[in-house]
Design a protein around this motif. Structure first.
Motif: not given
Length: 159
Positions: A30, A34, A126, A130, A153, A156
């Protein structure tokens, strides 16, 4: 701007690349997916505005070369360098392949994260991904906005 299908990038490029390096897992997959979204929107292979960054992961040639010169050539990085060498084509210099070779570019971005002193986020939300991207891939003065990039993200994770 329409880019690559994110689910295909995640499952057909990122996941097998990270597995080949032995640096996979859901959080890493991920994170790399992302990062491609945050850096290039999975659409641009040359930095907008004429900067030096290359490929979906927008790695600068100097960063690429630093990974080779200060990690991959030493014992701790040799197992990764063998895998990355196997991903390379023979018709272009290594750094030029950040544009044309998705597996290699993804692998080099993962090596950049691997070299960070901060461990991957435990939960892999996420917002965590990030923030991690901003601290460990971008620079403090870089353009990445961890709040705005959280959406990339999240995309993703959901892909």
């Amino acid at each position: 701007m329409q880019g690559l299908d994110v689910s295909q990038l995640k499952h057909l490029v990122v996941q097998p690349t990270l597995e080949a390096l032995g640096l996979g897992g859901e959080t890493a997959i991920n994170l790399l997916t992302g990062t491609a979204l945050a850096e290039s929107r999975c659409a641009y292979v040359r930095q907008i505005g004429g900067g030096p960054a290359l490929g979906l992961w927008q790695m600068e040639p100097a960063t690429h070369d630093d990974c080779w010169n200060n990690f991959l050539c030493y014992p701790a990085g040799r197992r990764f360098s063998r895998v990355l060498q196997g991903m390379l084509g023979t018709d272009q210099p290594k750094s030029a392949q950040l544009v044309s070779n998705l597996r290699y570019a993804c692998g080099m971005a993962r090596i950049r994260f691997y070299r960070a002193s901060e461990a991957l986020p435990v939960q892999g939300t996420a917002a965590e991904l990030s923030g991690y991207h901003k601290r460990n891939y971008n620079t403090l003065a870089g353009a990445a906005d961890p709040v705005a990039n959280t959406a990339f993200f999240r995309q993703a994770i959901l892909s």
